[in-house]
Design a protein around this motif. Structure first.
Motif, PDB file in Angstrom:
ATOM      1  N   THR A   2      -3.175  29.665  72.308  1.00 30.53           N
ATOM      2  CA  THR A   2      -1.976  29.608  73.089  1.00 30.53           C
ATOM      3  C   THR A   2      -1.034  30.457  72.345  1.00 30.53           C
ATOM      4  O   THR A   2      -0.118  29.947  71.459  1.00 30.53           O
ATOM      5  N   VAL A   3      -0.714  31.673  72.900  1.00 31.19           N
ATOM      6  CA  VAL A   3       0.234  32.554  72.519  1.00 31.19           C
ATOM      7  C   VAL A   3       1.146  32.453  73.500  1.00 31.19           C
ATOM      8  O   VAL A   3       0.990  32.709  74.620  1.00 31.19           O
ATOM      9  N   ASN A   4       2.502  32.205  72.972  1.00 29.78           N
ATOM     10  CA  ASN A   4       3.737  32.437  73.883  1.00 29.78           C
ATOM     11  C   ASN A   4       4.521  33.534  73.645  1.00 29.78           C
ATOM     12  O   ASN A   4       4.760  33.979  72.278  1.00 29.78           O
ATOM     13  N   LEU A   5       5.039  34.293  74.683  1.00 34.40           N
ATOM     14  CA  LEU A   5       6.286  35.371  74.361  1.00 34.40           C
ATOM     15  C   LEU A   5       7.521  34.834  74.671  1.00 34.40           C
ATOM     16  O   LEU A   5       7.662  34.235  75.493  1.00 34.40           O
ATOM     17  N   ARG A   6       8.382  35.159  73.748  1.00 32.81           N
ATOM     18  CA  ARG A   6       9.605  34.870  73.957  1.00 32.81           C
ATOM     19  C   ARG A   6      10.657  36.275  73.853  1.00 32.81           C
ATOM     20  O   ARG A   6      10.440  36.912  72.693  1.00 32.81           O
ATOM     21  N   ARG A   7      11.496  36.391  74.750  1.00 36.94           N
ATOM     22  CA  ARG A   7      12.324  37.541  74.353  1.00 36.94           C
ATOM     23  C   ARG A   7      13.297  37.102  73.427  1.00 36.94           C
ATOM     24  O   ARG A   7      13.816  36.094  73.486  1.00 36.94           O
ATOM     25  N   ASP A   8      13.447  38.003  72.471  1.00 37.59           N
ATOM     26  CA  ASP A   8      14.041  37.430  71.195  1.00 37.59           C
ATOM     27  C   ASP A   8      15.320  38.431  70.978  1.00 37.59           C
ATOM     28  O   ASP A   8      15.231  39.504  71.200  1.00 37.59           O
ATOM     29  N   ASP A   9      16.231  38.008  70.148  1.00 34.72           N
ATOM     30  CA  ASP A   9      17.321  38.740  69.422  1.00 34.72           C
ATOM     31  C   ASP A   9      16.705  39.608  68.500  1.00 34.72           C
ATOM     32  O   ASP A   9      15.889  39.151  67.658  1.00 34.72           O
ATOM     33  N   LEU A  10      16.958  40.819  68.463  1.00 31.00           N
ATOM     34  CA  LEU A  10      16.433  41.813  67.318  1.00 31.00           C
ATOM     35  C   LEU A  10      16.826  41.375  65.869  1.00 31.00           C
ATOM     36  O   LEU A  10      16.318  41.819  64.903  1.00 31.00           O
ATOM     37  N   LEU A  11      17.880  40.602  65.819  1.00 28.56           N
ATOM     38  CA  LEU A  11      18.163  39.974  64.541  1.00 28.56           C
ATOM     39  C   LEU A  11      17.942  38.657  64.042  1.00 28.56           C
ATOM     40  O   LEU A  11      18.474  38.087  63.035  1.00 28.56           O
ATOM     41  N   SER A  12      16.993  38.068  64.978  1.00 33.51           N
ATOM     42  CA  SER A  12      16.572  36.658  64.395  1.00 33.51           C
ATOM     43  C   SER A  12      15.894  36.743  63.233  1.00 33.51           C
ATOM     44  O   SER A  12      14.863  37.907  63.220  1.00 33.51           O
ATOM     45  N   PRO A  13      15.565  35.695  62.480  1.00 36.45           N
ATOM     46  CA  PRO A  13      14.795  35.779  61.403  1.00 36.45           C
ATOM     47  C   PRO A  13      13.213  36.229  61.779  1.00 36.45           C
ATOM     48  O   PRO A  13      12.593  36.834  61.174  1.00 36.45           O
ATOM     49  N   ASP A  14      12.859  35.786  62.823  1.00 36.84           N
ATOM     50  CA  ASP A  14      11.485  35.857  63.272  1.00 36.84           C
ATOM     51  C   ASP A  14      11.096  37.405  63.650  1.00 36.84           C
ATOM     52  O   ASP A  14      10.176  37.987  63.245  1.00 36.84           O
ATOM     53  N   ALA A  15      12.162  37.745  64.521  1.00 40.11           N
ATOM     54  CA  ALA A  15      12.062  39.440  64.940  1.00 40.11           C
ATOM     55  C   ALA A  15      12.216  40.193  63.538  1.00 40.11           C
ATOM     56  O   ALA A  15      11.355  40.997  63.254  1.00 40.11           O
ATOM     57  N   LEU A  16      13.047  39.961  62.768  1.00 44.64           N
ATOM     58  CA  LEU A  16      13.207  40.658  61.567  1.00 44.64           C
ATOM     59  C   LEU A  16      12.067  40.745  60.595  1.00 44.64           C
ATOM     60  O   LEU A  16      11.684  41.728  60.018  1.00 44.64           O
ATOM     61  N   VAL A  48      17.041  47.917  73.009  1.00 46.09           N
ATOM     62  CA  VAL A  48      15.749  47.835  73.120  1.00 46.09           C
ATOM     63  C   VAL A  48      15.474  46.258  73.608  1.00 46.09           C
ATOM     64  O   VAL A  48      16.255  45.417  72.929  1.00 46.09           O
ATOM     65  N   ARG A  49      14.812  46.142  74.528  1.00 48.44           N
ATOM     66  CA  ARG A  49      14.219  44.678  75.104  1.00 48.44           C
ATOM     67  C   ARG A  49      13.310  44.347  73.937  1.00 48.44           C
ATOM     68  O   ARG A  49      12.116  45.124  74.038  1.00 48.44           O
ATOM     69  N   PHE A  50      13.256  43.274  73.591  1.00 46.67           N
ATOM     70  CA  PHE A  50      12.404  42.810  72.585  1.00 46.67           C
ATOM     71  C   PHE A  50      11.682  41.515  72.482  1.00 46.67           C
ATOM     72  O   PHE A  50      12.581  40.394  73.137  1.00 46.67           O
ATOM     73  N   PHE A  51      10.366  41.524  72.458  1.00 44.76           N
ATOM     74  CA  PHE A  51       9.768  40.145  72.435  1.00 44.76           C
ATOM     75  C   PHE A  51       9.191  39.726  70.983  1.00 44.76           C
ATOM     76  O   PHE A  51       8.811  40.951  70.455  1.00 44.76           O
ATOM     77  N   VAL A  52       8.842  38.532  70.917  1.00 40.82           N
ATOM     78  CA  VAL A  52       8.248  37.833  69.703  1.00 40.82           C
ATOM     79  C   VAL A  52       6.998  37.176  70.221  1.00 40.82           C
ATOM     80  O   VAL A  52       7.365  36.257  71.355  1.00 40.82           O
ATOM     81  N   ALA A  53       5.789  37.235  69.899  1.00 40.67           N
ATOM     82  CA  ALA A  53       4.635  36.502  70.195  1.00 40.67           C
ATOM     83  C   ALA A  53       4.471  35.349  69.037  1.00 40.67           C
ATOM     84  O   ALA A  53       4.727  35.351  67.894  1.00 40.67           O
ATOM     85  N   TYR A  54       4.555  34.298  69.475  1.00 37.21           N
ATOM     86  CA  TYR A  54       4.340  32.839  68.920  1.00 37.21           C
ATOM     87  C   TYR A  54       3.037  32.223  69.308  1.00 37.21           C
ATOM     88  O   TYR A  54       2.754  32.091  70.347  1.00 37.21           O
ATOM     89  N   GLU A  55       2.252  31.708  67.972  1.00 38.07           N
ATOM     90  CA  GLU A  55       1.192  30.633  68.249  1.00 38.07           C
ATOM     91  C   GLU A  55       1.716  29.605  67.334  1.00 38.07           C
ATOM     92  O   GLU A  55       1.929  29.671  66.258  1.00 38.07           O
ATOM     93  N   ASP A  56       1.579  28.344  68.017  1.00 36.76           N
ATOM     94  CA  ASP A  56       1.967  27.235  67.504  1.00 36.76           C
ATOM     95  C   ASP A  56       3.365  27.258  66.532  1.00 36.76           C
ATOM     96  O   ASP A  56       3.556  26.781  65.554  1.00 36.76           O
ATOM     97  N   GLY A  57       4.325  28.019  67.416  1.00 36.57           N
ATOM     98  CA  GLY A  57       5.720  28.178  66.698  1.00 36.57           C
ATOM     99  C   GLY A  57       5.889  29.255  65.831  1.00 36.57           C
ATOM    100  O   GLY A  57       6.956  29.427  65.288  1.00 36.57           O
ATOM    101  N   ASP A  58       4.617  29.677  65.293  1.00 41.69           N
ATOM    102  CA  ASP A  58       4.932  30.654  64.220  1.00 41.69           C
ATOM    103  C   ASP A  58       4.696  32.297  64.684  1.00 41.69           C
ATOM    104  O   ASP A  58       3.739  32.616  65.791  1.00 41.69           O
ATOM    105  N   PRO A  59       5.546  33.110  64.551  1.00 38.68           N
ATOM    106  CA  PRO A  59       5.404  34.371  64.866  1.00 38.68           C
ATOM    107  C   PRO A  59       4.357  35.186  64.448  1.00 38.68           C
ATOM    108  O   PRO A  59       3.616  35.071  63.496  1.00 38.68           O
ATOM    109  N   VAL A  60       3.520  35.825  65.543  1.00 40.39           N
ATOM    110  CA  VAL A  60       2.366  36.473  65.194  1.00 40.39           C
ATOM    111  C   VAL A  60       2.293  38.037  65.798  1.00 40.39           C
ATOM    112  O   VAL A  60       1.595  38.593  65.478  1.00 40.39           O
TER     113      VAL A  60
END
Length: 150
Positions: A2-16, A48-60
């Motif tokens: 189960t992968v979830n997409l979240r629109r994210d802040d480009l400067l978030s730790p996961d995005a960076l 830029v409109r930016f997404f991070v994909a997560y699986e079980d809370g981890d960025p993938v």
């Protein structure tokens, strides 16, 4: 999976983190003079409109869409090695295309490299076709330019 997409802040730790992982991979393949990947600051400056994909809370994975004059441009589409081949990149691209459509862009464009055959194959599978350089890009013998009508 189960992968979830979240629109994210480009400067978030996961995005960076995803951007840094992407950059490390690109820099191992391409010399700086043919590497057009935007830095986090350039992504911000380009709105830029930016997404991070997560699986079980981890960025993938991650990816962005830069609004340009008459088209959207895919930026920083990346999936971790452990999650490749599982449809994550296709989901990211689809979400970015949806944003481009909602903003009335008729076409999505991208630049990738000849040394990334898996990326080229994915984009072809998603309906992208090769095109001449666009925007400020120039033919450098390494880049592949593609687009898809939305």
């Amino acid at each position: 999976m189960t992968v979830n997409l979240r629109r994210d802040d480009l400067l978030s730790p996961d995005a960076l983190g995803m951007i840094a992982e992407s950059e490390a991979e690109l820099s191992a393949i391409y010399p700086p003079e043919v590497r057009y990947a935007f830095s986090p600051d350039q992504l911000l400056d380009a709105n830029v409109r930016f997404f991070v994909a997560y699986e079980d809370g981890d960025p993938v994975g991650c990816g962005g869409m830069a609004p340009c004059d008459g088209y959207g441009e895919l930026k920083r589409v990346f999936v971790t090695r452990s999650h490749r081949g599982r449809g994550v990149a296709a989901r990211i691209v689809s979400a970015l295309e949806d944003i481009a459509r909602s903003e009335a862009f008729p076409v999505m464009r991208l630049e990738t490299g000849l040394a990334s055959p898996d990326a080229i194959a994915l984009y072809r599978k998603l309906g992208y076709r090769e095109t001449p350089p666009f925007g400020a890009y120039v033919d450098n013998g390494s880049s592949v330019f593609m687009e898809r009508a939305l």
